[in-house]
Design a protein around this motif. Structure first.
Motif, PDB file in Angstrom:
ATOM      1  N   ARG A 151       0.834  -1.202   0.000  1.00  0.00           N
ATOM      2  CA  ARG A 151       0.000   0.000   0.000  1.00  0.00           C
ATOM      3  C   ARG A 151       0.872   1.258   0.000  1.00  0.00           C
ATOM      4  O   ARG A 151       0.508   2.277  -0.602  1.00  0.00           O
ATOM      5  CB  ARG A 151      -0.935   0.004   1.218  1.00  0.00           C
ATOM      6  CG  ARG A 151      -1.971  -1.118   1.210  1.00  0.00           C
ATOM      7  CD  ARG A 151      -2.772  -1.124  -0.072  1.00  0.00           C
ATOM      8  NE  ARG A 151      -3.784  -2.177  -0.105  1.00  0.00           N
ATOM      9  CZ  ARG A 151      -4.424  -2.555  -1.195  1.00  0.00           C
ATOM     10  NH1 ARG A 151      -4.146  -1.980  -2.351  1.00  0.00           N
ATOM     11  NH2 ARG A 151      -5.322  -3.514  -1.140  1.00  0.00           N
ATOM     12  N   GLU A 166       1.962   1.828  -3.514  1.00  0.00           N
ATOM     13  CA  GLU A 166       0.840   2.340  -4.303  1.00  0.00           C
ATOM     14  C   GLU A 166       0.605   3.825  -4.022  1.00  0.00           C
ATOM     15  O   GLU A 166       0.381   4.617  -4.951  1.00  0.00           O
ATOM     16  CB  GLU A 166      -0.422   1.536  -3.995  1.00  0.00           C
ATOM     17  CG  GLU A 166      -0.395   0.113  -4.519  1.00  0.00           C
ATOM     18  CD  GLU A 166      -1.637  -0.662  -4.139  1.00  0.00           C
ATOM     19  OE1 GLU A 166      -2.061  -1.517  -4.928  1.00  0.00           O
ATOM     20  OE2 GLU A 166      -2.192  -0.415  -3.038  1.00  0.00           O
ATOM     21  N   ARG A 167       0.661   4.205  -2.754  1.00  0.00           N
ATOM     22  CA  ARG A 167       0.451   5.614  -2.409  1.00  0.00           C
ATOM     23  C   ARG A 167       1.544   6.495  -3.011  1.00  0.00           C
ATOM     24  O   ARG A 167       1.272   7.620  -3.463  1.00  0.00           O
ATOM     25  CB  ARG A 167       0.405   5.797  -0.887  1.00  0.00           C
ATOM     26  CG  ARG A 167      -0.878   5.287  -0.237  1.00  0.00           C
ATOM     27  CD  ARG A 167      -1.018   5.820   1.180  1.00  0.00           C
ATOM     28  NE  ARG A 167       0.082   5.389   2.032  1.00  0.00           N
ATOM     29  CZ  ARG A 167       0.085   4.261   2.735  1.00  0.00           C
ATOM     30  NH1 ARG A 167      -0.961   3.445   2.661  1.00  0.00           N
ATOM     31  NH2 ARG A 167       1.108   3.952   3.501  1.00  0.00           N
ATOM     32  N   THR A 210      -6.108   3.858  -6.149  1.00  0.00           N
ATOM     33  CA  THR A 210      -5.930   2.422  -5.949  1.00  0.00           C
ATOM     34  C   THR A 210      -7.291   1.733  -6.005  1.00  0.00           C
ATOM     35  O   THR A 210      -8.333   2.357  -5.776  1.00  0.00           O
ATOM     36  CB  THR A 210      -5.257   2.122  -4.599  1.00  0.00           C
ATOM     37  OG1 THR A 210      -6.073   2.630  -3.539  1.00  0.00           O
ATOM     38  CG2 THR A 210      -3.881   2.768  -4.538  1.00  0.00           C
ATOM     39  N   THR A 261      -4.024  -4.669  -7.421  1.00  0.00           N
ATOM     40  CA  THR A 261      -2.787  -3.977  -7.066  1.00  0.00           C
ATOM     41  C   THR A 261      -2.357  -2.988  -8.136  1.00  0.00           C
ATOM     42  O   THR A 261      -2.534  -3.226  -9.326  1.00  0.00           O
ATOM     43  CB  THR A 261      -1.665  -5.012  -6.845  1.00  0.00           C
ATOM     44  OG1 THR A 261      -2.110  -5.971  -5.886  1.00  0.00           O
ATOM     45  CG2 THR A 261      -0.402  -4.351  -6.326  1.00  0.00           C
ATOM     46  N   ALA A 265      -1.573   1.344  -9.463  1.00  0.00           N
ATOM     47  CA  ALA A 265      -2.181   2.672  -9.525  1.00  0.00           C
ATOM     48  C   ALA A 265      -2.944   2.783 -10.833  1.00  0.00           C
ATOM     49  O   ALA A 265      -2.435   2.418 -11.903  1.00  0.00           O
ATOM     50  CB  ALA A 265      -1.105   3.758  -9.436  1.00  0.00           C
ATOM     51  N   LYS A 321      -4.454   0.922 -16.060  1.00  0.00           N
ATOM     52  CA  LYS A 321      -3.425   0.962 -15.026  1.00  0.00           C
ATOM     53  C   LYS A 321      -2.221   1.765 -15.528  1.00  0.00           C
ATOM     54  O   LYS A 321      -1.728   1.532 -16.623  1.00  0.00           O
ATOM     55  CB  LYS A 321      -2.973  -0.458 -14.658  1.00  0.00           C
ATOM     56  CG  LYS A 321      -1.853  -0.502 -13.624  1.00  0.00           C
ATOM     57  CD  LYS A 321      -1.332  -1.914 -13.412  1.00  0.00           C
ATOM     58  CE  LYS A 321      -2.231  -2.719 -12.517  1.00  0.00           C
ATOM     59  NZ  LYS A 321      -1.614  -4.011 -12.113  1.00  0.00           N
TER      60      LYS A 321
END
Length: 259
Positions: A132, A135-136, A151, A155, A157, A164
């Protein structure tokens, strides 16, 4: 427990083999440190020895050339048929089996590839929280150029439910991370048409260029990603080094595949 510095090794345009060799060397350094006992007592003096400081968490940023399709660990257990391998070896592209999570994806010119080598326990992260965090950092990086990424339950971005822009695929060994993310900047999206990217049927890829952001370089985007990640990991400073600062023997060969 966070560390004060994040080391950023920028390779620029390079081969998958060179980046993987450097990654293996850094992972080995982290694992070697973890093997040191927290205290060693001499049988005669009962002296307690303090182990050396752990290696800095490190991000390797690069842009792979020649292009390469990498396969995740599930696919590595059952190698592709010769016909499928031949299909993916097109326009001079390579094919590499890896121990990371996820399925087949693409890396090549115009894409930021960032491998993150860190001991998650030093940052108080579980593997799920770490994914996570990556992703952030991707979402924050996209926002720097006005791209609204988010998100989902899948999985990575995304800029829409079926597009994606950034992929995540990691490997863990004794809480030491390796591999990381791929973020499409000016990537030729044709490459993704030849695969079911990350095993997601009906989903496609997008890029900064497709989202209307042009004239941005991979290195600039990489700097932004590393900054976002450093903030998430609690690292106060970033030490950036270029390819010329890295010993040549760390960029070729290596000490064996991470497993």
């Amino acid at each position: 427990m966070s560390r004060s510095r994040l080391l950023h090794l920028h390779l620029g345009r390079t081969t998958y083999v060179a980046a993987a060799a450097l990654q293996r060397s850094l992972v080995s350094a982290h694992l070697a440190h973890k093997c040191q006992s927290t205290s060693t007592r001499s049988p005669t003096s009962l002296q307690t020895l303090t182990p050396s400081n752990p290696p800095d968490p490190t991000v390797i940023t690069s842009e792979f050339h020649p292009p390469v399709y990498t396969l995740g660990r599930r696919e590595s257990r059952t190698p592709l048929t010769p016909e499928r391998e031949s299909y993916l070896r097109v326009r001079g592209s390579e094919l590499r089996y890896t121990p990371r999570g996820g399925l087949t994806t693409f890396h090549g010119p115009g894409q930021l590839t960032a491998y993150v080598i860190a001991d998650l326990r030093h940052h108080g992260l579980t593997p799920r929280c770490y994914v996570r965090t990556l992703e952030r950092a991707l979402v924050t990086t996209c926002a720097q150029w006005g791209i609204r990424a988010f998100t989902t339950e899948d999985t990575g971005a995304w800029t829409s439910e079926d597009r994606k822009i950034g992929a995540v695929g990691v490997h863990m060994r004794r809480f030491v991370s390796s591999f990381g993310v791929g973020l499409n900047v000016s990537t030729d999206l044709w490459w993704f048409n030849r695969i079911i990217a990350c095993g997601l049927e009906g989903k496609g890829a997008t890029s900064f260029v497709r989202e209307g952001v042009v004239g941005v370089g991979v290195e600039e985007v990489g700097d932004s990603f590393v900054k976002a990640l450093a903030e998430s990991l609690g690292c106060a400073t970033i030490g950036k080094k270029s390819r010329e600062d890295i010993p040549p023997d760390l960029l070729v060969g290596g000490v064996g595949e991470v497993s």
